[in-house]
Design a protein around this motif. Structure first.
Motif, mmCIF file in Angstrom:
data_model
loop_
_atom_site.group_PDB
_atom_site.id
_atom_site.type_symbol
_atom_site.label_atom_id
_atom_site.label_comp_id
_atom_site.label_asym_id
_atom_site.label_seq_id
_atom_site.Cartn_x
_atom_site.Cartn_y
_atom_site.Cartn_z
ATOM 1 N N TYR A 8 1.042 -1.323 -0.211
ATOM 2 C CA TYR A 8 -0.359 -0.063 0.052
ATOM 3 C C TYR A 8 0.916 1.384 -0.344
ATOM 4 N N PHE A 9 0.578 2.151 -1.273
ATOM 5 C CA PHE A 9 1.466 3.448 -0.576
ATOM 6 C C PHE A 9 0.876 4.420 -0.231
ATOM 7 N N SER A 10 1.734 5.043 0.203
ATOM 8 C CA SER A 10 0.747 6.410 1.249
ATOM 9 C C SER A 10 1.363 7.534 1.145
ATOM 10 N N GLY A 11 0.618 9.150 0.871
ATOM 11 C CA GLY A 11 1.414 9.709 0.944
ATOM 12 C C GLY A 11 2.211 10.195 2.685
ATOM 13 N N LYS A 12 3.295 10.887 2.825
ATOM 14 C CA LYS A 12 3.385 10.787 4.008
ATOM 15 C C LYS A 12 3.010 11.549 5.285
ATOM 16 N N GLY A 54 0.035 10.180 6.115
ATOM 17 C CA GLY A 54 -1.146 9.359 6.455
ATOM 18 C C GLY A 54 -0.034 8.042 7.636
ATOM 19 N N GLU A 55 1.077 8.823 7.727
ATOM 20 C CA GLU A 55 1.922 8.686 8.415
ATOM 21 C C GLU A 55 1.538 8.815 10.378
ATOM 22 N N ASN A 56 0.537 9.737 10.061
ATOM 23 C CA ASN A 56 -0.705 10.847 11.273
ATOM 24 C C ASN A 56 -1.600 9.569 11.818
ATOM 25 N N TYR A 57 -1.935 9.296 10.617
ATOM 26 C CA TYR A 57 -3.364 8.100 11.232
ATOM 27 C C TYR A 57 -3.431 7.124 10.893
ATOM 28 N N LYS A 58 -2.412 6.197 9.603
ATOM 29 C CA LYS A 58 -2.353 4.393 9.762
ATOM 30 C C LYS A 58 -2.011 3.810 10.403
ATOM 31 N N ASP A 59 -2.893 2.535 10.358
ATOM 32 C CA ASP A 59 -2.352 2.107 11.833
ATOM 33 C C ASP A 59 -1.450 0.745 11.545
ATOM 34 N N LYS A 60 -0.089 0.691 11.502
ATOM 35 C CA LYS A 60 1.223 -0.057 10.720
ATOM 36 C C LYS A 60 0.501 -1.513 10.886
ATOM 37 N N ASN A 61 -0.434 -1.236 12.613
ATOM 38 C CA ASN A 61 -0.306 -2.860 13.320
ATOM 39 C C ASN A 61 -1.203 -3.649 12.186
ATOM 40 N N GLN A 62 -2.185 -2.960 11.688
ATOM 41 C CA GLN A 62 -2.744 -2.987 11.000
ATOM 42 C C GLN A 62 -2.525 -3.740 9.828
ATOM 43 N N PHE A 63 -1.617 -3.185 8.841
ATOM 44 C CA PHE A 63 -1.013 -3.470 8.050
ATOM 45 C C PHE A 63 -0.138 -4.813 8.003
ATOM 46 N N ASN A 64 0.876 -4.557 9.098
ATOM 47 C CA ASN A 64 1.670 -5.916 9.956
ATOM 48 C C ASN A 64 0.708 -7.319 9.999
ATOM 49 N N ASN A 92 -1.551 -8.119 8.198
ATOM 50 C CA ASN A 92 -2.657 -8.672 6.783
ATOM 51 C C ASN A 92 -1.793 -8.861 5.721
ATOM 52 N N SER A 93 0.059 -8.788 6.368
ATOM 53 C CA SER A 93 1.038 -8.791 5.521
ATOM 54 C C SER A 93 1.200 -7.704 4.368
ATOM 55 N N ILE A 94 0.983 -7.073 4.474
ATOM 56 C CA ILE A 94 0.174 -6.012 3.731
ATOM 57 C C ILE A 94 1.952 -5.310 4.074
ATOM 58 N N GLU A 95 2.823 -4.260 2.935
ATOM 59 C CA GLU A 95 3.410 -3.376 3.327
ATOM 60 C C GLU A 95 3.240 -1.909 2.957
ATOM 61 N N LEU A 96 2.971 -1.189 4.495
ATOM 62 C CA LEU A 96 3.223 0.266 4.332
ATOM 63 C C LEU A 96 4.033 1.105 3.156
ATOM 64 N N VAL A 97 4.267 1.410 2.305
ATOM 65 C CA VAL A 97 5.331 2.417 2.032
ATOM 66 C C VAL A 97 4.769 4.100 1.599
ATOM 67 N N TYR A 98 5.575 4.500 2.399
ATOM 68 C CA TYR A 98 4.998 6.258 2.881
ATOM 69 C C TYR A 98 6.122 6.552 1.714
ATOM 70 N N THR A 99 5.657 7.563 0.616
ATOM 71 C CA THR A 99 5.580 7.848 -0.709
ATOM 72 C C THR A 99 6.490 9.693 -0.390
ATOM 73 N N ASP A 100 7.507 9.960 -0.899
ATOM 74 C CA ASP A 100 7.208 11.471 -1.014
ATOM 75 C C ASP A 100 7.471 12.086 -2.357
ATOM 76 N N PHE A 101 6.544 12.560 -1.965
ATOM 77 C CA PHE A 101 6.162 13.300 -3.413
ATOM 78 C C PHE A 101 6.110 14.488 -4.010
ATOM 79 N N LYS A 102 7.030 14.971 -4.851
ATOM 80 C CA LYS A 102 7.059 16.565 -4.806
ATOM 81 C C LYS A 102 6.699 16.951 -6.414
ATOM 82 N N HIS A 103 5.860 17.671 -6.037
ATOM 83 C CA HIS A 103 5.340 18.616 -6.407
ATOM 84 C C HIS A 103 5.729 19.363 -8.064
#
Length: 76
Positions: A10-14, A16-26, A28-39
């Motif tokens: 799952y790709f999320s904007g930075k 998302g670190e403030n509200y995503k529950d990392k344990n829920q992803f772990n 469910n064996s889903i890698e949580l990746v935060y991206t640093d999008f440069k507009h």
């Protein structure tokens, strides 16, 4: 949704670190990746540049050349 599509990442904007529950992803064996999008900054038809609009704004302003603007911005 990721599991239903047999996805593993799952790709999320930075922000998302403030509200995503990392344990829920772990659990469910889903890698949580935060991206640093440069507009990319591009010329819009009216007024000053407004960032964070839909990709549709870029497409309506530049059509087929929109991909070139994304490539120049360093995002992949």
């Amino acid at each position: 949704m990721i599991k239903r599509c047999d996805g593993t990442t799952y790709f999320s904007g930075k922000g998302g670190e403030n509200y995503k529950d990392k344990n829920q992803f772990n659990q469910n064996s889903i890698e949580l990746v935060y991206t640093d999008f440069k507009h990319p900054i591009y010329e819009q038809l009216w007024g000053d540049f407004i960032p964070c609009l839909s990709i549709l704004d870029l497409l309506f302003n530049y059509g087929e050349d929109a991909l070139d603007i994304i490539k120049v911005s360093g995002n992949k």
